[in-house]
Write a protein that holds these residues in place. Structure first.
Motif, PDB file in Angstrom:
ATOM      1  N   TRP A  85       0.850  -1.185   0.000  1.00  0.00           N
ATOM      2  CA  TRP A  85       0.000   0.000   0.000  1.00  0.00           C
ATOM      3  C   TRP A  85       0.884   1.231   0.000  1.00  0.00           C
ATOM      4  O   TRP A  85       2.062   1.152   0.349  1.00  0.00           O
ATOM      5  N   PRO A  86       0.388   2.370  -0.427  1.00  0.00           N
ATOM      6  CA  PRO A  86      -0.974   2.564  -0.912  1.00  0.00           C
ATOM      7  C   PRO A  86      -1.084   2.192  -2.394  1.00  0.00           C
ATOM      8  O   PRO A  86      -0.108   2.280  -3.133  1.00  0.00           O
ATOM      9  N   GLN A  87      -2.283   1.778  -2.794  1.00  0.00           N
ATOM     10  CA  GLN A  87      -2.546   1.435  -4.173  1.00  0.00           C
ATOM     11  C   GLN A  87      -3.635   2.341  -4.718  1.00  0.00           C
ATOM     12  O   GLN A  87      -4.604   2.647  -4.026  1.00  0.00           O
ATOM     13  N   GLY A  88      -3.473   2.762  -5.946  1.00  0.00           N
ATOM     14  CA  GLY A  88      -4.447   3.644  -6.567  1.00  0.00           C
ATOM     15  C   GLY A  88      -5.773   2.937  -6.816  1.00  0.00           C
ATOM     16  O   GLY A  88      -5.817   1.723  -7.039  1.00  0.00           O
TER      17      GLY A  88
ATOM     18  N   ARG B  51     -14.529  -0.778   0.453  1.00  0.00           N
ATOM     19  CA  ARG B  51     -13.479  -1.651   0.968  1.00  0.00           C
ATOM     20  C   ARG B  51     -12.200  -0.859   1.226  1.00  0.00           C
ATOM     21  O   ARG B  51     -11.480  -1.107   2.201  1.00  0.00           O
ATOM     22  N   ALA B  52     -11.877   0.090   0.356  1.00  0.00           N
ATOM     23  CA  ALA B  52     -10.683   0.910   0.553  1.00  0.00           C
ATOM     24  C   ALA B  52     -10.802   1.751   1.812  1.00  0.00           C
ATOM     25  O   ALA B  52      -9.834   1.891   2.576  1.00  0.00           O
ATOM     26  N   VAL B  53     -11.973   2.318   2.062  1.00  0.00           N
ATOM     27  CA  VAL B  53     -12.180   3.108   3.275  1.00  0.00           C
ATOM     28  C   VAL B  53     -12.046   2.225   4.508  1.00  0.00           C
ATOM     29  O   VAL B  53     -11.384   2.600   5.491  1.00  0.00           O
ATOM     30  N   ALA B  54     -12.661   1.039   4.472  1.00  0.00           N
ATOM     31  CA  ALA B  54     -12.584   0.134   5.625  1.00  0.00           C
ATOM     32  C   ALA B  54     -11.153  -0.326   5.871  1.00  0.00           C
ATOM     33  O   ALA B  54     -10.725  -0.464   7.026  1.00  0.00           O
ATOM     34  N   ARG B  55     -10.389  -0.556   4.780  1.00  0.00           N
ATOM     35  CA  ARG B  55      -9.007  -0.986   4.950  1.00  0.00           C
ATOM     36  C   ARG B  55      -8.168   0.102   5.606  1.00  0.00           C
ATOM     37  O   ARG B  55      -7.337  -0.166   6.485  1.00  0.00           O
ATOM     38  N   LEU B  56      -8.370   1.356   5.207  1.00  0.00           N
ATOM     39  CA  LEU B  56      -7.618   2.455   5.827  1.00  0.00           C
ATOM     40  C   LEU B  56      -8.021   2.623   7.295  1.00  0.00           C
ATOM     41  O   LEU B  56      -7.171   2.934   8.144  1.00  0.00           O
ATOM     42  N   GLU B  57      -9.284   2.419   7.609  1.00  0.00           N
ATOM     43  CA  GLU B  57      -9.712   2.474   9.018  1.00  0.00           C
ATOM     44  C   GLU B  57      -9.001   1.413   9.849  1.00  0.00           C
ATOM     45  O   GLU B  57      -8.576   1.680  10.986  1.00  0.00           O
ATOM     46  N   LEU B  58      -8.854   0.202   9.292  1.00  0.00           N
ATOM     47  CA  LEU B  58      -8.154  -0.856  10.018  1.00  0.00           C
ATOM     48  C   LEU B  58      -6.679  -0.518  10.205  1.00  0.00           C
ATOM     49  O   LEU B  58      -6.097  -0.784  11.258  1.00  0.00           O
ATOM     50  N   ARG B  59      -6.069   0.071   9.186  1.00  0.00           N
ATOM     51  CA  ARG B  59      -4.653   0.437   9.320  1.00  0.00           C
ATOM     52  C   ARG B  59      -4.463   1.464  10.425  1.00  0.00           C
ATOM     53  O   ARG B  59      -3.574   1.338  11.267  1.00  0.00           O
TER      54      ARG B  59
ATOM     55  N   VAL C 147      -5.861  10.936  11.226  1.00  0.00           N
ATOM     56  CA  VAL C 147      -4.457  11.019  10.823  1.00  0.00           C
ATOM     57  C   VAL C 147      -3.798  12.232  11.463  1.00  0.00           C
ATOM     58  O   VAL C 147      -2.668  12.163  11.949  1.00  0.00           O
ATOM     59  N   THR C 148      -4.514  13.356  11.470  1.00  0.00           N
ATOM     60  CA  THR C 148      -3.966  14.557  12.087  1.00  0.00           C
ATOM     61  C   THR C 148      -3.728  14.351  13.579  1.00  0.00           C
ATOM     62  O   THR C 148      -2.697  14.757  14.127  1.00  0.00           O
ATOM     63  N   ALA C 149      -4.688  13.694  14.241  1.00  0.00           N
ATOM     64  CA  ALA C 149      -4.543  13.455  15.678  1.00  0.00           C
ATOM     65  C   ALA C 149      -3.395  12.482  15.968  1.00  0.00           C
ATOM     66  O   ALA C 149      -2.643  12.669  16.936  1.00  0.00           O
ATOM     67  N   LEU C 150      -3.246  11.450  15.128  1.00  0.00           N
ATOM     68  CA  LEU C 150      -2.170  10.485  15.342  1.00  0.00           C
ATOM     69  C   LEU C 150      -0.798  11.062  15.006  1.00  0.00           C
ATOM     70  O   LEU C 150       0.225  10.552  15.469  1.00  0.00           O
ATOM     71  N   SER C 151      -0.763  12.106  14.191  1.00  0.00           N
ATOM     72  CA  SER C 151       0.513  12.701  13.781  1.00  0.00           C
ATOM     73  C   SER C 151       1.043  13.711  14.784  1.00  0.00           C
ATOM     74  O   SER C 151       2.201  14.127  14.686  1.00  0.00           O
ATOM     75  N   ALA C 152       0.228  14.145  15.727  1.00  0.00           N
ATOM     76  CA  ALA C 152       0.649  15.153  16.697  1.00  0.00           C
ATOM     77  C   ALA C 152       0.618  14.539  18.101  1.00  0.00           C
ATOM     78  O   ALA C 152      -0.304  13.789  18.445  1.00  0.00           O
ATOM     79  N   PRO C 153       1.593  14.850  18.955  1.00  0.00           N
ATOM     80  CA  PRO C 153       2.747  15.714  18.656  1.00  0.00           C
ATOM     81  C   PRO C 153       3.751  15.012  17.761  1.00  0.00           C
ATOM     82  O   PRO C 153       3.642  13.820  17.526  1.00  0.00           O
TER      83      PRO C 153
ATOM     84  N   GLN D  86       4.228   6.555   7.396  1.00  0.00           N
ATOM     85  CA  GLN D  86       2.820   6.283   7.685  1.00  0.00           C
ATOM     86  C   GLN D  86       1.941   7.488   7.362  1.00  0.00           C
ATOM     87  O   GLN D  86       0.860   7.351   6.785  1.00  0.00           O
ATOM     88  N   ARG D  87       2.419   8.674   7.740  1.00  0.00           N
ATOM     89  CA  ARG D  87       1.636   9.883   7.441  1.00  0.00           C
ATOM     90  C   ARG D  87       1.486  10.076   5.935  1.00  0.00           C
ATOM     91  O   ARG D  87       0.390  10.359   5.436  1.00  0.00           O
ATOM     92  N   GLU D  88       2.591   9.943   5.217  1.00  0.00           N
ATOM     93  CA  GLU D  88       2.544  10.192   3.779  1.00  0.00           C
ATOM     94  C   GLU D  88       1.648   9.182   3.070  1.00  0.00           C
ATOM     95  O   GLU D  88       0.869   9.545   2.186  1.00  0.00           O
ATOM     96  N   LYS D  89       1.752   7.909   3.450  1.00  0.00           N
ATOM     97  CA  LYS D  89       0.918   6.894   2.812  1.00  0.00           C
ATOM     98  C   LYS D  89      -0.560   7.114   3.116  1.00  0.00           C
ATOM     99  O   LYS D  89      -1.414   7.001   2.222  1.00  0.00           O
ATOM    100  N   ALA D  90      -0.859   7.417   4.376  1.00  0.00           N
ATOM    101  CA  ALA D  90      -2.262   7.647   4.739  1.00  0.00           C
ATOM    102  C   ALA D  90      -2.823   8.868   4.003  1.00  0.00           C
ATOM    103  O   ALA D  90      -3.956   8.835   3.492  1.00  0.00           O
ATOM    104  N   LYS D  91      -2.034   9.939   3.922  1.00  0.00           N
ATOM    105  CA  LYS D  91      -2.515  11.126   3.216  1.00  0.00           C
ATOM    106  C   LYS D  91      -2.657  10.877   1.726  1.00  0.00           C
ATOM    107  O   LYS D  91      -3.570  11.407   1.081  1.00  0.00           O
ATOM    108  N   TRP D  92      -1.775  10.054   1.166  1.00  0.00           N
ATOM    109  CA  TRP D  92      -1.896   9.722  -0.254  1.00  0.00           C
ATOM    110  C   TRP D  92      -3.181   8.944  -0.512  1.00  0.00           C
ATOM    111  O   TRP D  92      -3.882   9.195  -1.495  1.00  0.00           O
ATOM    112  N   GLU D  93      -3.485   7.989   0.377  1.00  0.00           N
ATOM    113  CA  GLU D  93      -4.731   7.229   0.204  1.00  0.00           C
ATOM    114  C   GLU D  93      -5.948   8.126   0.395  1.00  0.00           C
ATOM    115  O   GLU D  93      -6.949   7.987  -0.316  1.00  0.00           O
TER     116      GLU D  93
END
Length: 458
Positions: free
Chosen positions: A281-284, A296-304, A433-439, A316-323
């Motif tokens: 991942w991430p896959q287009g 399914r893509a939304v559910a997969r990102l929620e699990l990640r 993602v924003t909450a997990l990235s800070a601090p 992790q931040r870059e991949k999540a934001k790309w997805e």
């Protein structure tokens, strides 16, 4: 990561490789242990840093003078070197900030070092391209449909017809065919109407639940219903054929066997696809994207994100934001698809069905026209009869148009609802993602496992 001895292939000139690697790197780590400054050559007793040909000194020199980021890594109780202790060519190393890496605090120190490197190291991952778009027939399908429709309108009325129906005071067979065709056109209309109105809420809820699970879970939940429908169909067919249906039963069993084999192959392919989407991942997302694929893509990102520990690493931040960006783009495409005209929707999403429906209507009109010719040849062609035949053709057209209208509204509602539903979930994921990235990452009690390193949960 480059280490000299493990990374150099036997037979290569290590001097050339070392220079190339220093030139290619983003960050050079200078590992300083206790006594590093005073390390001496075993034979000459000269301090290694004073030897111009020493490879550690040459690598540091090259990195400093080529503008690379150079980080001192202090092992345990090592002290950073003072400027007076270093040769002039690498004296700048002493004013570069250092990072400790202590055995008793290895996890937190390593996390701090990773945080330092994340801002300087180039991206090491690349998104996996989406699968190729499905085949769509081009203009040739419209040309073939038009030719076949015109041929039917010309050929069917020109076919010879037995006039025995007139002597028996009956109706021509082509009229029965036209009426039966109109009756068949009621079936898709009824199916769309029932699915859109009577079963709308339960079907939508069922789809939302099944679209978000893995293919294996989907099969486990749906195979009893599919097996029941197949058994009902087989029982009904065998009952109709009776004792004379042995040969037909064997053919039916052969068809069912081929269908099961194809379903098994498809199941294996989709299982592998699920595993691939989880580990790489991430896959287009494909274009066009279907409702199951998007959910399914939304559910997969929620699990990640549920498996990630804060704070997220840069990767992790870059991949999540790309997805998330890919999901937003797919939602934008879905929103545009919901605004398509009826003909564009049929031509893009259901080209074969559209062509078949046009051909069906042309044959219905041809049989009605043939019935009118038969009435005229038998001397029964009255205005009332011709008007009735025109009404039959118009009824068939109206049924087809009504089915198209209900189907168009149904797909527009489904796409609009999906955009609303998935848009809210994507916005929630962006906040997460924003909450997990800070601090910003500074310390970590223990390295967090990467979700792709374990099996995707159901």
């Amino acid at each position: 990561m480059f280490l000299d001895r493990p990374s150099i292939v036997p037979g290569q000139r290590y001097s050339d490789v070392l220079r190339e690697r220093v030139a290619d790197c983003d960050v050079l780590l200078v590992v300083v242990h206790r006594g590093w400054v005073d390390a001496r050559d075993d034979e000459t007793g000269v301090r290694r840093l004073e030897v111009a040909g020493d490879w550690v000194r040459r690598e540091i020199d090259q990195a400093l003078h080529s503008g690379k980021t150079v980080v001192q890594v202090l092992l345990d109780d090592a002290e950073p070197p003072r400027p007076a202790q270093l040769p002039e060519r690498i004296r700048e190393l002493a004013i570069r900030n250092a990072q400790a890496l202590r055995q008793e605090a290895y996890g937190s120190d390593l996390a701090e070092l990773i945080a330092v490197l994340e801002t300087d190291v180039s991206r090491t991952w690349e998104p996996v391209p989406p699968p190729p778009a499905p085949y769509r027939p081009g203009r040739w399908l419209g040309v073939v449909t038009a030719v076949l429709s015109c041929a039917g309108l010309v050929t069917v009325p020109a076919l010879p017809q037995d006039d025995g129906w007139a002597r028996a005071d009956g109706l021509p067979l082509t009229l029965y065919a036209a009426l039966f065709s109109c009756l068949l056109l009621c079936a898709p209309l009824i199916a769309v109407a029932v699915g859109r109105h009577l079963l709308r809420r339960p079907v939508d809820a069922w789809e939302r639940d099944l679209h978000a699970v893995k293919h294996r879970t989907y099969v486990r939940q749906t195979w009893p219903m599919a097996a029941g429908l197949v058994l009902i169909a087989v029982f009904g067919a065998l009952s109709m054929w009776g004792d004379e249906g042995t040969q037909a039963s064997l053919i039916l069993l052969l068809v069912l066997g081929l269908a099961v084999a194809r379903s098994g192959a498809l199941h294996i392919r989709l299982e592998r696809r699920d595993a691939d989407l989880w580990t790489r991942w991430p896959q287009g997302l494909p274009d066009p994207v279907t409702r199951p694929v998007l959910r399914r893509a939304v559910a997969r990102l929620e699990l990640r994100l549920a498996g990630f520990r804060p704070p997220l690493s840069r990767e992790q931040r870059e991949k999540a934001k790309w997805e998330l960006a890919g999901l937003r783009e797919a939602l934008g495409r879905l929103s545009g698809e919901a605004r398509r005209s009826r003909v564009t929707w049929l031509r893009q999403d259901h080209p074969w069905m559209f062509g078949g429906c046009v051909l069906w209507l042309s044959l219905t009109a041809a049989t009605a026209l043939e019935a009118g010719i038969a009435f005229g040849a038998a001397g029964r062609g009255t205005p009332r009869v011709y008007a009735a035949l025109v009404v039959v053709a118009l009824i068939g057209t109206a049924l087809a148009l009504a089915t198209m209208e209900l189907g168009h509204r149904h797909q527009r509602r489904m796409r609009t609802d999906l955009v609303t539903e998935a848009g809210a979930r994507v916005a929630d994921l962006a906040e997460r993602v924003t909450a997990l990235s800070a601090p910003a990452r500074t310390k970590l009690s223990s390295p967090a496992p990467r979700p792709e390193e374990y099996a995707e949960p159901d």
